[in-house]
Design a protein around this motif. Structure first.
Motif, PDB file in Angstrom:
ATOM      1  N   LYS A 349       0.791  -1.082  -0.001  1.00  0.00           N
ATOM      2  CA  LYS A 349       0.087   0.102   0.090  1.00  0.00           C
ATOM      3  C   LYS A 349       0.864   1.180   0.112  1.00  0.00           C
ATOM      4  CE  LYS A 349      -3.785   0.069   2.669  1.00  0.00           C
ATOM      5  NZ  LYS A 349      -4.959   0.160   1.446  1.00  0.00           N
ATOM      6  N   GLU A 350       1.952   1.274   0.815  1.00  0.00           N
ATOM      7  CA  GLU A 350       2.754   2.332   0.975  1.00  0.00           C
ATOM      8  C   GLU A 350       3.635   2.628  -0.459  1.00  0.00           C
ATOM      9  OE1 GLU A 350       3.427   4.913   3.441  1.00  0.00           O
ATOM     10  OE2 GLU A 350       1.708   3.935   4.289  1.00  0.00           O
ATOM     11  N   VAL A 351       3.839   1.676  -1.019  1.00  0.00           N
ATOM     12  CA  VAL A 351       4.836   1.591  -2.260  1.00  0.00           C
ATOM     13  C   VAL A 351       3.842   2.157  -3.377  1.00  0.00           C
ATOM     14  CG1 VAL A 351       6.251   0.484  -4.053  1.00  0.00           C
ATOM     15  CG2 VAL A 351       6.652  -0.142  -1.539  1.00  0.00           C
ATOM     16  N   ASN A 352       2.411   1.428  -3.380  1.00  0.00           N
ATOM     17  CA  ASN A 352       1.675   1.665  -4.271  1.00  0.00           C
ATOM     18  C   ASN A 352       1.351   3.429  -4.567  1.00  0.00           C
ATOM     19  OD1 ASN A 352      -0.407   1.262  -6.562  1.00  0.00           O
ATOM     20  ND2 ASN A 352      -1.788   1.714  -4.875  1.00  0.00           N
ATOM     21  N   THR A 353       1.184   3.922  -3.151  1.00  0.00           N
ATOM     22  CA  THR A 353       0.954   5.401  -3.062  1.00  0.00           C
ATOM     23  C   THR A 353       2.105   6.077  -3.393  1.00  0.00           C
ATOM     24  OG1 THR A 353      -0.501   4.860  -1.040  1.00  0.00           O
ATOM     25  CG2 THR A 353       0.496   7.174  -1.344  1.00  0.00           C
ATOM     26  N   GLY A 354       3.277   5.959  -3.139  1.00  0.00           N
ATOM     27  CA  GLY A 354       4.519   6.343  -3.404  1.00  0.00           C
ATOM     28  C   GLY A 354       4.646   6.508  -5.087  1.00  0.00           C
ATOM     29  N   TYR A 355       4.427   5.264  -5.535  1.00  0.00           N
ATOM     30  CA  TYR A 355       4.655   5.156  -7.049  1.00  0.00           C
ATOM     31  C   TYR A 355       3.727   6.066  -7.876  1.00  0.00           C
ATOM     32  CZ  TYR A 355       4.485   2.792 -11.588  1.00  0.00           C
ATOM     33  OH  TYR A 355       4.314   2.691 -13.154  1.00  0.00           O
ATOM     34  N   LYS A 356       2.299   5.943  -7.546  1.00  0.00           N
ATOM     35  CA  LYS A 356       1.528   7.066  -8.077  1.00  0.00           C
ATOM     36  C   LYS A 356       1.971   8.315  -8.044  1.00  0.00           C
ATOM     37  CE  LYS A 356      -2.556   3.821  -7.668  1.00  0.00           C
ATOM     38  NZ  LYS A 356      -3.999   3.686  -7.381  1.00  0.00           N
ATOM     39  N   THR A 357       2.404   8.533  -7.066  1.00  0.00           N
ATOM     40  CA  THR A 357       2.718   9.938  -6.909  1.00  0.00           C
ATOM     41  C   THR A 357       3.879  10.305  -7.709  1.00  0.00           C
ATOM     42  OG1 THR A 357       2.033  10.303  -4.337  1.00  0.00           O
ATOM     43  CG2 THR A 357       3.661  12.007  -5.232  1.00  0.00           C
ATOM     44  N   ALA A 358       4.816   9.546  -7.645  1.00  0.00           N
ATOM     45  CA  ALA A 358       6.131   9.616  -8.664  1.00  0.00           C
ATOM     46  C   ALA A 358       5.770   9.747 -10.168  1.00  0.00           C
ATOM     47  CB  ALA A 358       6.918   8.619  -8.411  1.00  0.00           C
ATOM     48  N   VAL A 359       4.645   8.843 -10.478  1.00  0.00           N
ATOM     49  CA  VAL A 359       4.226   8.944 -11.974  1.00  0.00           C
ATOM     50  C   VAL A 359       3.646  10.182 -12.264  1.00  0.00           C
ATOM     51  CG1 VAL A 359       2.778   7.854 -13.492  1.00  0.00           C
ATOM     52  CG2 VAL A 359       4.249   6.529 -11.942  1.00  0.00           C
ATOM     53  N   GLN A 360       2.974  10.758 -11.432  1.00  0.00           N
ATOM     54  CA  GLN A 360       1.912  11.896 -11.379  1.00  0.00           C
ATOM     55  C   GLN A 360       3.242  13.057 -11.581  1.00  0.00           C
ATOM     56  OE1 GLN A 360      -1.146  12.578 -12.246  1.00  0.00           O
ATOM     57  NE2 GLN A 360      -0.550  14.573 -12.472  1.00  0.00           N
ATOM     58  N   LYS A 361       4.192  13.108 -10.805  1.00  0.00           N
ATOM     59  CA  LYS A 361       5.082  13.998 -10.959  1.00  0.00           C
ATOM     60  C   LYS A 361       5.850  14.192 -11.934  1.00  0.00           C
ATOM     61  CE  LYS A 361       9.047  16.138  -8.232  1.00  0.00           C
ATOM     62  NZ  LYS A 361       9.775  16.302  -9.327  1.00  0.00           N
ATOM     63  N   LYS A 362       6.156  13.018 -12.656  1.00  0.00           N
ATOM     64  CA  LYS A 362       6.796  12.821 -13.776  1.00  0.00           C
ATOM     65  C   LYS A 362       6.039  13.631 -15.062  1.00  0.00           C
ATOM     66  CE  LYS A 362      10.213   9.146 -13.756  1.00  0.00           C
ATOM     67  NZ  LYS A 362      10.473   7.721 -14.359  1.00  0.00           N
ATOM     68  N   LYS A 363       4.731  13.389 -14.877  1.00  0.00           N
ATOM     69  CA  LYS A 363       3.812  13.788 -15.811  1.00  0.00           C
ATOM     70  C   LYS A 363       3.668  15.268 -15.834  1.00  0.00           C
ATOM     71  CE  LYS A 363       0.678   9.793 -16.418  1.00  0.00           C
ATOM     72  NZ  LYS A 363      -0.625   9.227 -16.240  1.00  0.00           N
ATOM     73  N   THR A 364       3.673  15.880 -14.622  1.00  0.00           N
ATOM     74  CA  THR A 364       3.671  17.312 -14.444  1.00  0.00           C
ATOM     75  C   THR A 364       5.022  18.103 -14.808  1.00  0.00           C
ATOM     76  OG1 THR A 364       2.217  17.138 -12.375  1.00  0.00           O
ATOM     77  CG2 THR A 364       3.310  18.989 -12.590  1.00  0.00           C
ATOM     78  N   ASP A 365       5.914  17.398 -14.485  1.00  0.00           N
ATOM     79  CA  ASP A 365       7.441  17.938 -14.944  1.00  0.00           C
ATOM     80  C   ASP A 365       7.554  17.796 -16.480  1.00  0.00           C
ATOM     81  OD1 ASP A 365       7.979  18.187 -12.201  1.00  0.00           O
ATOM     82  OD2 ASP A 365       9.220  16.403 -12.054  1.00  0.00           O
ATOM     83  N   ALA A 366       6.949  16.807 -16.992  1.00  0.00           N
ATOM     84  CA  ALA A 366       7.007  16.836 -18.620  1.00  0.00           C
ATOM     85  C   ALA A 366       6.055  17.879 -19.015  1.00  0.00           C
ATOM     86  CB  ALA A 366       6.636  15.337 -19.060  1.00  0.00           C
ATOM     87  N   THR A 367       4.937  17.993 -18.596  1.00  0.00           N
ATOM     88  CA  THR A 367       3.967  19.062 -19.138  1.00  0.00           C
ATOM     89  C   THR A 367       4.834  20.507 -18.875  1.00  0.00           C
ATOM     90  OG1 THR A 367       1.993  17.771 -18.505  1.00  0.00           O
ATOM     91  CG2 THR A 367       1.664  20.171 -18.720  1.00  0.00           C
ATOM     92  N   VAL A 368       5.385  20.652 -17.752  1.00  0.00           N
ATOM     93  CA  VAL A 368       5.882  22.008 -17.613  1.00  0.00           C
ATOM     94  C   VAL A 368       7.011  22.119 -18.579  1.00  0.00           C
ATOM     95  CG1 VAL A 368       7.244  23.346 -15.847  1.00  0.00           C
ATOM     96  CG2 VAL A 368       5.121  22.222 -15.283  1.00  0.00           C
ATOM     97  N   ALA A 369       7.859  21.209 -18.674  1.00  0.00           N
ATOM     98  CA  ALA A 369       9.067  21.357 -19.663  1.00  0.00           C
ATOM     99  C   ALA A 369       8.460  21.396 -21.124  1.00  0.00           C
ATOM    100  CB  ALA A 369       9.778  19.946 -19.719  1.00  0.00           C
ATOM    101  N   ASN A 370       7.602  21.046 -21.661  1.00  0.00           N
ATOM    102  CA  ASN A 370       6.808  21.178 -22.881  1.00  0.00           C
ATOM    103  C   ASN A 370       6.560  22.475 -23.076  1.00  0.00           C
ATOM    104  OD1 ASN A 370       7.439  18.652 -23.619  1.00  0.00           O
ATOM    105  ND2 ASN A 370       5.316  17.460 -22.927  1.00  0.00           N
ATOM    106  N   LYS A 371       5.743  22.952 -22.143  1.00  0.00           N
ATOM    107  CA  LYS A 371       5.274  24.326 -22.157  1.00  0.00           C
ATOM    108  C   LYS A 371       6.327  25.414 -22.331  1.00  0.00           C
ATOM    109  CE  LYS A 371       0.750  23.648 -20.088  1.00  0.00           C
ATOM    110  NZ  LYS A 371      -0.025  23.890 -18.865  1.00  0.00           N
ATOM    111  N   SER A 372       7.424  25.185 -21.603  1.00  0.00           N
ATOM    112  CA  SER A 372       8.680  25.998 -21.545  1.00  0.00           C
ATOM    113  C   SER A 372       9.335  26.025 -22.882  1.00  0.00           C
ATOM    114  CB  SER A 372       9.356  25.989 -20.316  1.00  0.00           C
ATOM    115  OG  SER A 372       9.860  24.485 -20.373  1.00  0.00           O
TER     116      SER A 372
END
Length: 372
Positions: A349-372
Motif C-alpha cells: 500500500k505504501e509503495v503503491n501510493t508513492g509510485y502513483k505520486t512519482a508517476v504523476q510528478k513525472k507527468k507534471t514535470d514533462a508538461t511544464v517542460a513542454n510548455k517552456s
C-alpha cells in the motif's frame, strides 16, 4: 512463458529477518558478519563433520538410493556432490528461532515499514514498470504486491543470501529431525534442478533455509512456479528481475490469488464475543455478516457475503484488529506467518501510493517542460 514441472510442495521462505539471506552473488555489506561466521565454521570444521554426509550414514544412504532408483542419478555423482557438503551449525541455530515466532507485530513491522524500503520499492517499480504491468495483466496479481514480496524477501534483489544452498539443505535434511522430511525433499528437488538448469550445486548460495534468488524460492517452488519472462529459454531468478517478477506473480496465481478481490481490512470490534471469533489460522471461514454478529465490522466497505478471518496484532499503540480475506491467506503460502502477510500488505500500500505520486510528478514535470 515456460513453467517448469509442478509439484504441490509450498514454499518455505526464510525472509531476511535474522541474519543472512539468499543467492549466488557477492555478499552485500549487511551480510558480511553472518556469511563470515559461516566461512569460519567451514574452515574449522572437523574431519568428522566434513564426512558427515557420506553414504555410511543410513539416512544419507537411503537418500542416495532414492535418487538412483527414481530420478536416474548415478551413485557416483550423488556421492560426489554430498561428499563436498558441509554441516552448518549456523543454519541449525537460525532455523530454530525464526523471527516470525519471536517478534510481535509492533517490532516486526519496524523491519519492513521503513522509508528506505518504501523508497527503494518505488524506484524498483519505476525501473521495471513495463514488466510489472505485463505480469499483473497476465497473472492478475497487483504490481504492488509483487514489488512488496520482493522487497520483504531480498530488499528488491539486493540481499539474496550468503549460505551455500547445498550445505544448508544437507544440514537440514540430515541433522535437523523436526523438518527432515520437508528438507530432504527440497534437497532432492535442488539436485534435480541443478541438473535441469546445468548449474553448479556447489556454487549456488541462498538463505539458511535453502531459499534462492531474488524471490527466495525453495527448490520445489522454483521447479513448479519459476517462469521465463524474458523469453530467453531459461527462468533465471538469480539475476533477471523480469523472471523474478513473473515467477512471484505466477506463484501467487497458482496458489489461489483472486484478481481484483480485497486482501485485508482493519476492523472495529465491540461487545464481549469478538475475541472468540479469532481463529488459529488465517483461512477465511466466516462471512462478514457472521463476524458482525460477533462484534466485528470492517473499516472498508465490503460485501457482507465476503469470507474473512478475524485476526489480532500487537501494535505500537495497542491491539490492532484486522479481517483477512482469501488473498491474505494466499500471501501466507509464501511464508506461513500472518506477520509476514501483513508486512507485505502494508508495504504494498505504501509503495503503491508513492509510485502513483512519482508517476504523476513525472507527468507534471514533462508538461511544464513542454510548455517552456
Amino acid at each position: 512463458m515456460a513453467i517448469f514441472s509442478k509439484n504441490n510442495i509450498l514454499a518455505l521462505t526464510a525472509g531476511c529477518l535474522i541474519s543472512t539471506v539468499m543467492m549466488a552473488a557477492p555478499v552485500p555489506e549487511g551480510e558480511q558478519k553472518a556469511s563470515g561466521e559461516q566461512s569460519s565454521s567451514k574452515q574449522t570444521a572437523s574431519s568428522e563433520q566434513k564426512a558427515s554426509y557420506a553414504s555410511t550414514r543410513p539416512e544419507v544412504e537411503a537418500f542416495i538410493k532414492d535418487l538412483v532408483k527414481n530420478e536416474q542419478f548415478s551413485r557416483n555423482e550423488v556421492e560426489a556432490v554430498l561428499g563436498k557438503a558441509q554441516r552448518s551449525d549456523r543454519v541449525l541455530e537460525l532455523i530454530s528461532r525464526p523471527a516470525e515466532k519471536r517478534l510481535e507485530w509492533k517490532d516486526y513491522r519496524k523491519i519492513f515499514m521503513t522509508d528506505q524500503r518504501v523508497n527503494e520499492g518505488i524506484d524498483f517499480w519505476l525501473a521495471h514498470a513495463e514488466t510489472l504491468a505485463a505480469a499483473e495483466k497476465e497473472y492478475g496479481v497487483p504490481a504492488s504486491i509483487i514489488v512488496a514480496i520482493i522487497g520483504v524477501e531480498t530488499y528488491y534483489g539486493r540481499l539474496t543470501g550468503g549460505f551455500k544452498v547445498l550445505d544448508a539443505l544437507s544440514t537440514l535434511s540430515f541433522d535437523y529431525p523436526p523438518r527432515r522430511t520437508f528438507f530432504t525433499q527440497q534437497l532432492k528437488e535442488f539436485l534435480i534442478l541443478v541438473r535441469e538448469q546445468k548449474l553448479d550445486p556447489h556454487e549456488l548460495t541462498g538463505s539458511y533455509a535453502g531459499a534462492m534468488g531474488i524471490p527466495q524460492f525453495m527448490p520445489s517452488s522454483y521447479r513448479a512456479y519459476a517462469v521465463d519472462f524474458t523469453g530467453d529459454g531459461q527462468s533465471n531468478i538469480w539475476k533477471q528481475k523480469e523472471d523474478a517478477i513473473g515467477s512471484v506473480a505466477n506463484y501467487l496465481k497458482e496458489n489461489g490469488w483472486r484478481a481484483g478481490k480485497p486482501i485485508a481490512s482493519k476492523a472495529r470490534v465491540q461487545g464481549t464475543k469478538y475475541e472468540q471469533a479469532i481463529g488459529k489460522t488465517v483461512r477465511p471461514a466466516k462471512t462478514l455478516k457472521q463476524l458482525e454478529t460477533a462484534g466485528w465490522k470492517p473499516v472498508n466497505v465490503l460485501p457482507s457475503a465476503t469470507k474473512a478471518a478475524a485476526m489480532s496484532f500487537e501494535g505500537e499503540n495497542g491491539t490492532e484488529y484486522w479481517l483477512g480475506m482469501e488473498n491474505f491467506r494466499v500471501i501466507t503460502t509464501y511464508n506461513r506467518s500472518k506477520l509476514y502477510a501483513m508486512a507485505v500488505h502494508q508495504l504494498a500500500k505504501e509503495v503503491n501510493t508513492g509510485y502513483k505520486t512519482a508517476v504523476q510528478k513525472k507527468k507534471t514535470d514533462a508538461t511544464v517542460a513542454n510548455k517552456s
